[in-house]
Design a protein around this motif. Structure first.
Motif, mmCIF file in Angstrom:
data_model
loop_
_atom_site.group_PDB
_atom_site.id
_atom_site.type_symbol
_atom_site.label_atom_id
_atom_site.label_comp_id
_atom_site.label_asym_id
_atom_site.label_seq_id
_atom_site.Cartn_x
_atom_site.Cartn_y
_atom_site.Cartn_z
ATOM 1 N N SER A 1 0.817 -1.190 0.070
ATOM 2 C CA SER A 1 0.014 0.024 -0.224
ATOM 3 C C SER A 1 0.884 1.394 -0.081
ATOM 4 C CB SER A 1 -0.988 0.024 1.217
ATOM 5 O OG SER A 1 -1.573 -1.118 1.271
ATOM 6 N N MET A 2 2.287 1.125 0.272
ATOM 7 C CA MET A 2 2.914 2.332 0.280
ATOM 8 C C MET A 2 3.947 2.528 -0.889
ATOM 9 S SD MET A 2 4.677 2.106 4.201
ATOM 10 C CE MET A 2 5.071 3.905 3.911
ATOM 11 N N PRO A 3 4.220 3.693 -1.022
ATOM 12 C CA PRO A 3 5.272 4.221 -2.190
ATOM 13 C C PRO A 3 6.632 3.456 -1.971
ATOM 14 C CG PRO A 3 4.444 5.941 -1.384
ATOM 15 C CD PRO A 3 4.023 4.959 -0.267
ATOM 16 N N LEU A 4 7.249 2.780 -2.993
ATOM 17 C CA LEU A 4 8.354 1.850 -2.934
ATOM 18 C C LEU A 4 8.307 0.692 -2.239
ATOM 19 C CD1 LEU A 4 11.106 4.645 -2.031
ATOM 20 C CD2 LEU A 4 10.588 3.844 -4.107
ATOM 21 N N GLY A 5 6.741 0.314 -2.192
ATOM 22 C CA GLY A 5 6.407 -1.047 -1.576
ATOM 23 C C GLY A 5 7.249 -2.334 -1.959
ATOM 24 N N PHE A 6 7.561 -2.304 -3.329
ATOM 25 C CA PHE A 6 8.166 -3.640 -3.825
ATOM 26 C C PHE A 6 9.848 -3.555 -3.049
ATOM 27 C CE2 PHE A 6 11.245 -5.716 -6.731
ATOM 28 C CZ PHE A 6 10.640 -6.782 -6.805
ATOM 29 N N LEU A 7 10.442 -2.531 -3.332
ATOM 30 C CA LEU A 7 11.541 -2.335 -2.680
ATOM 31 C C LEU A 7 11.713 -2.782 -1.156
ATOM 32 C CD1 LEU A 7 14.699 -1.640 -2.503
ATOM 33 C CD2 LEU A 7 13.948 0.927 -2.367
ATOM 34 N N LEU A 8 10.847 -1.977 -0.267
ATOM 35 C CA LEU A 8 10.785 -2.459 1.219
ATOM 36 C C LEU A 8 10.082 -3.892 1.315
ATOM 37 C CD1 LEU A 8 8.256 0.792 1.999
ATOM 38 C CD2 LEU A 8 10.474 0.262 2.920
ATOM 39 N N SER A 9 9.369 -4.522 0.562
ATOM 40 C CA SER A 9 9.466 -5.867 0.882
ATOM 41 C C SER A 9 10.444 -6.807 0.452
ATOM 42 C CB SER A 9 8.069 -6.488 -0.333
ATOM 43 O OG SER A 9 7.000 -5.793 0.156
ATOM 44 N N VAL A 10 11.219 -6.457 -0.531
ATOM 45 C CA VAL A 10 12.653 -7.185 -0.973
ATOM 46 C C VAL A 10 13.645 -6.791 0.254
ATOM 47 C CG1 VAL A 10 14.580 -7.214 -2.294
ATOM 48 C CG2 VAL A 10 12.281 -7.129 -3.579
ATOM 49 N N LEU A 11 13.579 -5.618 0.813
ATOM 50 C CA LEU A 11 14.452 -5.592 1.937
ATOM 51 C C LEU A 11 14.136 -6.182 3.239
ATOM 52 C CD1 LEU A 11 15.015 -1.606 1.644
ATOM 53 C CD2 LEU A 11 16.861 -3.325 1.274
ATOM 54 N N ALA A 12 12.667 -6.233 3.534
ATOM 55 C CA ALA A 12 12.166 -6.988 4.524
ATOM 56 C C ALA A 12 12.618 -8.484 4.473
ATOM 57 C CB ALA A 12 10.624 -6.767 4.590
ATOM 58 N N ILE A 13 12.347 -9.139 3.283
ATOM 59 C CA ILE A 13 12.778 -10.476 2.890
ATOM 60 C C ILE A 13 14.110 -10.832 3.312
ATOM 61 C CG2 ILE A 13 12.770 -12.401 1.504
ATOM 62 C CD1 ILE A 13 10.484 -11.186 0.008
ATOM 63 N N ILE A 14 15.007 -9.894 2.776
ATOM 64 C CA ILE A 14 16.521 -10.007 3.075
ATOM 65 C C ILE A 14 16.690 -10.081 4.573
ATOM 66 C CG2 ILE A 14 18.840 -8.922 2.756
ATOM 67 C CD1 ILE A 14 17.833 -8.058 0.134
ATOM 68 N N LEU A 15 16.001 -8.993 5.425
ATOM 69 C CA LEU A 15 16.066 -8.715 6.654
ATOM 70 C C LEU A 15 15.709 -10.089 7.430
ATOM 71 C CD1 LEU A 15 16.879 -6.963 9.126
ATOM 72 C CD2 LEU A 15 14.541 -5.736 8.960
ATOM 73 N N ILE A 16 14.564 -10.436 7.135
ATOM 74 C CA ILE A 16 14.383 -11.731 7.859
ATOM 75 C C ILE A 16 15.349 -12.903 7.721
ATOM 76 C CG2 ILE A 16 12.275 -13.565 7.916
ATOM 77 C CD1 ILE A 16 10.534 -11.147 6.677
ATOM 78 N N PHE A 17 15.634 -13.200 6.488
ATOM 79 C CA PHE A 17 16.489 -14.014 6.032
ATOM 80 C C PHE A 17 17.861 -13.997 6.932
ATOM 81 C CE2 PHE A 17 18.551 -17.509 3.621
ATOM 82 C CZ PHE A 17 17.616 -18.354 3.523
ATOM 83 N N ALA A 18 18.133 -12.640 7.004
ATOM 84 C CA ALA A 18 19.545 -12.413 7.779
ATOM 85 C C ALA A 18 19.326 -12.766 9.350
ATOM 86 C CB ALA A 18 19.765 -10.932 7.478
ATOM 87 N N PHE A 19 18.143 -11.944 9.794
ATOM 88 C CA PHE A 19 18.043 -12.407 11.283
ATOM 89 C C PHE A 19 17.679 -13.764 11.551
ATOM 90 C CE2 PHE A 19 16.186 -7.936 12.467
ATOM 91 C CZ PHE A 19 16.972 -7.978 13.371
ATOM 92 N N PHE A 20 17.316 -14.740 10.448
ATOM 93 C CA PHE A 20 16.973 -16.014 10.828
ATOM 94 C C PHE A 20 18.394 -16.732 10.920
ATOM 95 C CE2 PHE A 20 14.569 -19.744 8.390
ATOM 96 C CZ PHE A 20 14.866 -20.847 9.680
ATOM 97 N N ILE A 21 19.162 -16.435 9.939
ATOM 98 C CA ILE A 21 20.612 -17.141 9.836
ATOM 99 C C ILE A 21 21.245 -16.655 11.139
ATOM 100 C CG2 ILE A 21 22.791 -17.082 8.549
ATOM 101 C CD1 ILE A 21 21.073 -16.551 6.001
ATOM 102 N N THR A 22 21.341 -15.209 11.658
ATOM 103 C CA THR A 22 21.930 -14.853 12.722
ATOM 104 C C THR A 22 21.511 -15.695 14.025
ATOM 105 O OG1 THR A 22 22.179 -13.008 11.594
ATOM 106 C CG2 THR A 22 23.039 -12.820 13.757
ATOM 107 N N SER A 23 20.202 -15.536 14.138
ATOM 108 C CA SER A 23 19.582 -16.232 15.234
ATOM 109 C C SER A 23 20.097 -17.744 15.292
ATOM 110 C CB SER A 23 18.240 -16.121 15.200
ATOM 111 O OG SER A 23 17.763 -14.696 15.246
ATOM 112 N N ALA A 24 20.052 -18.394 14.110
ATOM 113 C CA ALA A 24 20.313 -19.881 14.012
ATOM 114 C C ALA A 24 21.900 -20.177 14.309
ATOM 115 C CB ALA A 24 20.078 -20.480 12.783
#
Length: 498
Positions: free
Chosen positions: A394-417
C-alpha cells in the motif's frame, strides 16, 4: 546418577523425540497443546503476570542499588566487545525475527480487537501501540536479563561453568555437578531448543509468504522445507567462522538494514504522526506499566481470553527463549558491571523496539485508521504471516521495502540460528565456551527439524500453544534464579563491607 556428557545426550534425545512425535502425530500434538493452553489461560494467567512483574522489579532494583557496581568478572576486567558491537549482538539472539514478524500484525490486531473498549476507534489505535510496547518492552528483556545476569555472575565472577545449574550453586553446592544440576541443564537446553525452533518456524512462514506475495512462488510445505534447508546450510557455514566473525558481522548488517528500512518508511510514510505516536505511546507505556503488568479481568471472560492469547503467550514464549538468549547475552557481556549490563539489556533494546513498532506498525495504523484501509486490516488479521508485505504493497516504494524485508528476515534467521547452535552447544557441554563444530551442526539440524514440527502442527497457533506447554516448568525455575541471584549479590556486598 547422570554422568559424563549426559546433558548433551539426553537433551538431544528429548529434542529428537519431540521432532519424531511432532512429525508423526502433529494433529495430536496440536490438539493436546491447545487443551493445555486453555487450562493454563483459565487457571494460571495470574502466575505468568506475577512472575513477569517480579523479574522487571528485580532488574530495576539491581540497576539502581549499590549492587550495580559489581563487575561480571574480575574487578579489573574490561569488556570484551565495544558497546556498539555488544548492543547489535543483543539482537542476534532471536528477538529480531519476532520484531519483523509482528511489526504490522500485532498493532493492527490490537486495533481491531483491543484488550478492552471498542475496536477500530482512535482510542483503540492508541491502545494497540501501548500494548505492543508492553509486550516488547521491559518484560521480555527482564526475563532474558535475569538468566543472563545469573550466568555471567556465577561464571565470570565465581568461576563456575557457564550452565544454568551453576546459578543454583548457593543452594545445591557441589550437587550442581550431579543429577540435580544436570536435570536443570537438560530442561534448560530442551526449552531453549524448542524456543529456537519456534523462531525458525515463524521466520520460515514469513519468508515463504513474502516470496509468494511478491513473486508468486508457491507457499507450500515443500517451500517451507526448502527455506529451512537453505537457511540451515547458510547458518552452519556461518558458525564455522566463529562468534567474533560470523555473528558479529551479521549483527552489524542486520541493524544497518533495520535502520535503512525504517528510514525509507519515515521518508515515504506519515513521519509527523510516527513521531507523535512514538512520544505519546512511550509516555502511556511508562505511565500504565504497573496496571498493564497486573491487569486481570476476573469477571470478564472475553478480556481474560485476550490476556491469555497475547500477554500470557508472550511471557511464556519469552521464557522458552530465556535459556538461549540469556546464555548468549551472558557470553558477550563479560567485564560489564551489573548496572551497565541491566541498563543496556533492559532499556536499549526496548527503545529500539518502540521506534521500530512506531515506524512500521504506526504507519500501518495510519493507513487503516486515518486513510480508511479497512480491507487491509481484515486481510492482515486473516493472514498474519503476510501482514508486513500487504502493508508495504500500500506504500510508495512498496516492492523495494518488501525485498529489503525478506532479506532482513533471512539475515535475522541465519544470525539467530548461528547464535542458537553456539548456545545450545555451550549449555549442553558443561559450559564449554568453544563448542565443537559437530555439536553445533547437530543442534542446527535438530532445531530445523523441530521448526518443521511447528509448521506441521499449525504454524503461528502451534507456536502459541506449544510454547506455553514447554515453558511452564521453566517459569518456576526463573523465580528460584531471581531469589538465588539477589541472595548472592547481597552476600558478596556484605563480605566486602566486613
Amino acid at each position: 546418577m547422570l554422568k559424563g556428557n549426559s546433558v548433551y545426550k539426553i537433551s538431544l534425545l528429548l529434542s529428537i523425540v519431540f521432532v519424531v512425535v511432532g512429525v508423526i502425530f502433529y494433529d495430536w500434538l496440536g490438539e493436546q497443546a491447545s487443551v493445555f493452553l486453555d487450562f493454563a489461560v483459565a487457571n494460571f494467567n495470574w502466575f505468568y503476570l506475577l512472575v513477569g512483574s517480579i523479574l522487571v522489579s528485580l532488574c530495576l532494583y539491581l540497576m539502581f542499588s549499590k549492587y550495580g557496581n559489581i563487575r561480571l568478572g574480575k574487578d579489573t576486567e574490561k569488556p570484551e566487545y565495544s558497546t556498539f558491537t555488544w548492543i547489535t549482538m543483543l539482537f542476534a539472539a532471536g528477538m529480531g525475527v519476532g520484531l519483523v514478524f509482528w511489526s504490522v500484525a500485532e498493532p493492527v490486531g490490537h486495533y481491531t480487537t483491543p484488550p478492552y473498549g471498542e475496536g477500530s476507534t482512535s482510542a483503540a489505535a492508541n491502545l494497540s501501540l501501548q500494548y505492543t510496547f508492553f509486550h516488547w518492552g521491559l518484560h521480555p528483556w527482564a526475563i532474558f536479563g535475569v538468566i543472563a545476569l545469573g550466568l555471567a555472575y556465577f561464571s565470570y565472577r565465581k568461576g563456575l561453568p557457564t550452565t544454568i545449574s551453576s546459578i543454583f550453586y548457593p543452594v545445591l553446592g557441589n550437587k550442581i555437578h550431579g543429577s540435580a544440576g544436570k536435570t536443570i541443564d537438560i530442561l534448560a537446553v530442551f526449552v531453549a531448543a524448542v524456543g529456537v525452533a519456534s523462531t525458525f518456524g515463524l521466520s520460515t512462514l514469513q519468508i515463504s509468504s513474502g516470496l509468494n506475495y511478491q513473486f508468486g512462488t508457491p507457499d507450500t510445505f515443500t517451500s517451507h522445507l526448502i527455506i529451512i534447508g537453505l537457511a540451515t546450510t547458510l547458518f552452519i557455514m556461518s558458525s564455522w567462522s566463529g562468534l567474533n566473525r560470523g555473528i558479529k558481522y551479521l549483527s552489524h548488517f542486520n541493524m544497518a538494514l533495520v535502520f535503512l528500512l525504517m528510514a525509507i518508511v519515515l521518508i515515504v510514510g506519515p513521519a509527523k504522526q510516527i513521531f507523535e505516536m512514538l512520544i505519546s505511546t512511550t509516555g502511556s507505556y511508562v505511565g500504565n506499566i504497573v496496571p498493564m503488568s497486573l491487569r486481570l479481568d476476573a469477571f470478564n471472560g472475553e478480556a481474560s481470553q485476550w490476556i491469555g492469547n497475547w500477554t500470557v503467550f508472550y511471557w511464556a514464549w519469552w521464557t522458552t527463549w530465556a535459556p538461549f538468549v540469556g546464555a548468549f547475552i551472558a557470553r558477550i557481556s563479560r567485564g560489564r558491571t551489573i548496572r551497565q549490563f541491566v541498563s543496556a539489556v533492559l532499556l536499549i533494546p526496548s527503545l529500539v523496539s518502540f521506534v521500530w513498532f512506531s515506524v512500521i506498525g504506526g504507519s500501518a495504523l495510519h493507513f487503516v485508521h486515518n486513510l480508511g484501509y479497512t480491507a487491509l486490516a481484515s486481510n492482515i488479521n486473516a493472514d498474519v504471516e503476510a501482514a508486513l508485505f500487504m502493508f508495504f504493497e500500500s506504500m510508495p516504494l512498496g516492492f523495494l521495502l518488501s525485498v529489503l524485508a525478506i532479506i532482513l528476515i533471512f539475515a535475522f534467521f541465519i544470525t539467530s540460528a548461528d547464535s542458537a547452535t553456539f548456545v545450545l552447544g555451550m549449555l549442553s557441554n558443561n559450559g564449554n565456551l568453544h563448542p565443537s563444530s559437530f555439536v553445533k551442526i547437530t543442534w542446527g539440524v535438530v532445531t530445523a527439524g523441530a521448526a518443521t514440527v511447528f509448521i506441521l502442527a499449525g504454524g503461528v497457533d502451534a507456536v502459541r500453544t506449544i510454547s506455553i506447554v514447554i515453558a511452564s516448568p521453566f517459569t518456576i525455575i526463573l523465580l528460584f534464579i531471581s531469589y538465588v541471584l539477589l541472595k548472592e549479590v547481597r552476600k558478596e556486598t556484605q563480605t566486602i563491607k566486613s
